[in-house]
Design a protein around this motif. Sequence first.
Motif, PDB file in Angstrom:
ATOM      1  N   GLN A   2       0.662  -1.225  -0.066  1.00 15.05           N
ATOM      2  CA  GLN A   2       0.074  -0.007  -0.014  1.00 15.05           C
ATOM      3  C   GLN A   2       0.812   1.179  -0.107  1.00 15.05           C
ATOM      4  OE1 GLN A   2      -3.492   0.709   0.049  1.00 15.05           O
ATOM      5  NE2 GLN A   2      -4.204  -1.280  -0.154  1.00 15.05           N
ATOM      6  N   GLY A   3       1.913   1.288   0.710  1.00 17.78           N
ATOM      7  CA  GLY A   3       2.641   2.517   0.709  1.00 17.78           C
ATOM      8  C   GLY A   3       3.335   3.073  -0.378  1.00 17.78           C
ATOM      9  N   LYS A   4       3.511   2.200  -1.482  1.00 19.77           N
ATOM     10  CA  LYS A   4       4.256   2.352  -2.500  1.00 19.77           C
ATOM     11  C   LYS A   4       3.402   2.105  -3.656  1.00 19.77           C
ATOM     12  CE  LYS A   4       8.933   2.178  -0.453  1.00 19.77           C
ATOM     13  NZ  LYS A   4      10.147   1.754  -0.481  1.00 19.77           N
ATOM     14  N   PHE A   5       2.302   1.598  -3.732  1.00 22.44           N
ATOM     15  CA  PHE A   5       1.456   1.360  -4.597  1.00 22.44           C
ATOM     16  C   PHE A   5       0.104   1.646  -4.314  1.00 22.44           C
ATOM     17  CE2 PHE A   5      -1.167  -1.494  -7.299  1.00 22.44           C
ATOM     18  CZ  PHE A   5      -0.722  -1.596  -8.562  1.00 22.44           C
ATOM     19  N   ARG A   6      -0.510   2.802  -4.876  1.00 22.60           N
ATOM     20  CA  ARG A   6      -1.585   3.242  -4.660  1.00 22.60           C
ATOM     21  C   ARG A   6      -2.529   3.490  -5.866  1.00 22.60           C
ATOM     22  NH1 ARG A   6       2.116   6.265  -2.371  1.00 22.60           N
ATOM     23  NH2 ARG A   6       2.058   7.645  -3.890  1.00 22.60           N
ATOM     24  N   PHE A   7      -3.782   3.168  -5.695  1.00 19.31           N
ATOM     25  CA  PHE A   7      -4.641   3.407  -6.705  1.00 19.31           C
ATOM     26  C   PHE A   7      -5.878   4.229  -6.073  1.00 19.31           C
ATOM     27  CE2 PHE A   7      -9.144   2.846  -8.494  1.00 19.31           C
ATOM     28  CZ  PHE A   7      -8.857   2.813  -9.987  1.00 19.31           C
ATOM     29  N   LYS A   8      -5.994   5.516  -6.851  1.00 19.38           N
ATOM     30  CA  LYS A   8      -6.903   6.773  -6.560  1.00 19.38           C
ATOM     31  C   LYS A   8      -8.099   6.950  -7.578  1.00 19.38           C
ATOM     32  CE  LYS A   8      -7.041  11.623  -5.595  1.00 19.38           C
ATOM     33  NZ  LYS A   8      -6.293  12.869  -5.641  1.00 19.38           N
ATOM     34  N   LEU A   9      -9.507   6.697  -7.197  1.00 20.26           N
ATOM     35  CA  LEU A   9     -10.406   6.905  -7.893  1.00 20.26           C
ATOM     36  C   LEU A   9     -10.825   8.617  -8.191  1.00 20.26           C
ATOM     37  CD1 LEU A   9     -12.553   5.817  -9.952  1.00 20.26           C
ATOM     38  CD2 LEU A   9     -13.857   5.468  -7.747  1.00 20.26           C
ATOM     39  N   VAL A  10     -10.385   9.039  -9.007  1.00 17.15           N
ATOM     40  CA  VAL A  10     -10.656  10.726  -9.142  1.00 17.15           C
ATOM     41  C   VAL A  10     -12.282  10.992  -9.488  1.00 17.15           C
ATOM     42  CG1 VAL A  10     -10.120  12.701 -10.486  1.00 17.15           C
ATOM     43  CG2 VAL A  10      -8.458  10.873  -9.959  1.00 17.15           C
ATOM     44  N   GLU A  11     -12.938   9.918 -10.366  1.00 18.39           N
ATOM     45  CA  GLU A  11     -14.239  10.255 -10.816  1.00 18.39           C
ATOM     46  C   GLU A  11     -14.639   9.119 -11.315  1.00 18.39           C
ATOM     47  OE1 GLU A  11     -17.020  12.918 -13.942  1.00 18.39           O
ATOM     48  OE2 GLU A  11     -14.958  13.568 -13.419  1.00 18.39           O
ATOM     49  N   ALA A  12     -16.051   8.984 -10.917  1.00 14.58           N
ATOM     50  CA  ALA A  12     -16.785   7.659 -11.530  1.00 14.58           C
ATOM     51  C   ALA A  12     -18.209   7.935 -11.932  1.00 14.58           C
ATOM     52  CB  ALA A  12     -16.761   6.506 -10.740  1.00 14.58           C
ATOM     53  N   THR A  13     -18.509   8.138 -12.996  1.00 14.47           N
ATOM     54  CA  THR A  13     -20.014   8.437 -13.461  1.00 14.47           C
ATOM     55  C   THR A  13     -20.468   7.242 -13.955  1.00 14.47           C
ATOM     56  OG1 THR A  13     -19.010  10.670 -13.897  1.00 14.47           O
ATOM     57  CG2 THR A  13     -21.403  10.092 -14.826  1.00 14.47           C
ATOM     58  N   GLY A  14     -21.876   7.184 -13.339  1.00 15.07           N
ATOM     59  CA  GLY A  14     -22.553   5.942 -13.842  1.00 15.07           C
ATOM     60  C   GLY A  14     -22.146   4.753 -13.171  1.00 15.07           C
ATOM     61  N   PHE A  15     -21.458   4.916 -11.919  1.00 16.77           N
ATOM     62  CA  PHE A  15     -20.945   3.578 -11.295  1.00 16.77           C
ATOM     63  C   PHE A  15     -20.927   4.100  -9.726  1.00 16.77           C
ATOM     64  CE2 PHE A  15     -18.864   2.561 -15.067  1.00 16.77           C
ATOM     65  CZ  PHE A  15     -19.280   1.207 -15.131  1.00 16.77           C
ATOM     66  N   LYS A  16     -21.177   3.331  -8.791  1.00 18.16           N
ATOM     67  CA  LYS A  16     -20.889   3.339  -7.384  1.00 18.16           C
ATOM     68  C   LYS A  16     -19.636   3.483  -7.265  1.00 18.16           C
ATOM     69  CE  LYS A  16     -24.913   1.065  -5.704  1.00 18.16           C
ATOM     70  NZ  LYS A  16     -25.502  -0.231  -5.063  1.00 18.16           N
ATOM     71  N   THR A  17     -19.022   4.322  -6.350  1.00 21.16           N
ATOM     72  CA  THR A  17     -17.711   4.503  -5.985  1.00 21.16           C
ATOM     73  C   THR A  17     -16.847   3.314  -5.448  1.00 21.16           C
ATOM     74  OG1 THR A  17     -17.971   5.641  -3.980  1.00 21.16           O
ATOM     75  CG2 THR A  17     -17.882   6.935  -5.795  1.00 21.16           C
ATOM     76  N   ASP A  18     -17.573   2.014  -5.274  1.00 18.32           N
ATOM     77  CA  ASP A  18     -17.030   1.171  -4.815  1.00 18.32           C
ATOM     78  C   ASP A  18     -16.286   0.304  -6.096  1.00 18.32           C
ATOM     79  OD1 ASP A  18     -19.412   0.486  -5.505  1.00 18.32           O
ATOM     80  OD2 ASP A  18     -19.626  -1.289  -4.186  1.00 18.32           O
ATOM     81  N   TYR A  19     -15.047  -0.192  -5.944  1.00 20.25           N
ATOM     82  CA  TYR A  19     -14.332  -1.143  -6.727  1.00 20.25           C
ATOM     83  C   TYR A  19     -13.554  -2.182  -6.125  1.00 20.25           C
ATOM     84  CZ  TYR A  19     -10.860   2.060  -5.353  1.00 20.25           C
ATOM     85  OH  TYR A  19      -9.810   2.715  -4.510  1.00 20.25           O
ATOM     86  N   GLU A  20     -13.041  -3.264  -6.957  1.00 20.58           N
ATOM     87  CA  GLU A  20     -11.995  -4.042  -6.570  1.00 20.58           C
ATOM     88  C   GLU A  20     -10.834  -4.058  -7.245  1.00 20.58           C
ATOM     89  OE1 GLU A  20     -11.773  -9.075  -5.811  1.00 20.58           O
ATOM     90  OE2 GLU A  20     -13.477  -8.134  -7.217  1.00 20.58           O
ATOM     91  N   LEU A  21      -9.900  -4.090  -6.497  1.00 21.53           N
ATOM     92  CA  LEU A  21      -8.578  -3.773  -7.204  1.00 21.53           C
ATOM     93  C   LEU A  21      -7.894  -5.273  -7.075  1.00 21.53           C
ATOM     94  CD1 LEU A  21      -6.362  -1.750  -8.626  1.00 21.53           C
ATOM     95  CD2 LEU A  21      -5.402  -1.535  -6.320  1.00 21.53           C
ATOM     96  N   VAL A  22      -7.918  -5.825  -8.430  1.00 24.84           N
ATOM     97  CA  VAL A  22      -7.038  -7.393  -8.320  1.00 24.84           C
ATOM     98  C   VAL A  22      -5.751  -7.312  -8.715  1.00 24.84           C
ATOM     99  CG1 VAL A  22      -7.298  -9.662  -9.064  1.00 24.84           C
ATOM    100  CG2 VAL A  22      -9.565  -8.143  -8.829  1.00 24.84           C
ATOM    101  N   LEU A  23      -4.968  -7.451  -7.708  1.00 26.20           N
ATOM    102  CA  LEU A  23      -3.216  -7.375  -8.163  1.00 26.20           C
ATOM    103  C   LEU A  23      -2.885  -8.640  -8.692  1.00 26.20           C
ATOM    104  CD1 LEU A  23      -1.992  -5.728  -4.675  1.00 26.20           C
ATOM    105  CD2 LEU A  23      -2.082  -4.650  -6.979  1.00 26.20           C
TER     106      LEU A  23
END
Length: 158
Positions: free
Chosen positions: A71-92
């Motif tokens: 987590q400290g050196k690998f980050r995903f940031k959702l800036v905007e999601a139109t048409g979707f809920k803001t929940d997501y699953e990040l599959v590494l």
Amino acid sequence: MQVKLIMNTSQNILSYILAFAVSLAASTVTAQPPDLIKTSAYVLQQPATDTPLVIAVDFDIADGYHVYADQGKFRFKLVEATGFKTDYELVLPPTKMIKDPFSGFPPTQIKVFDGEKRLDIRFPPSPDLDKGWQVQAELTYQACSDSICLPPETLKID
């Protein structure tokens, strides 16, 4: 009057030399060899009211390098999601544990991935898709070898 002019000229020359040295040092620190880490993002699966949106990010990591998966050196940031809920699953992608030579003494174990890998970002199906959809996100990662770490990179996903 002439002494002042010479002094100003000397100061200007010294300023230019100093500015050149600083810019050279900065370019040396931030320069990285080309194509060590290649990334591309694309829609892997188009969304529908009963089908999730899947955005894939491909990594092609040069031999001898790895990308931190913690987590400290690998980050995903959702800036905007139109048409979707803001929940997501990040599959590494599959990771492995290594002793991180940059973590101090004694080195700590950290998760990394290397080679050609793909991660997926999955958004659940949404009934609001008839209004259109858009996703903007940022993926920040850092790659290292056993002897050097490259500066963190941020991949913008539109």
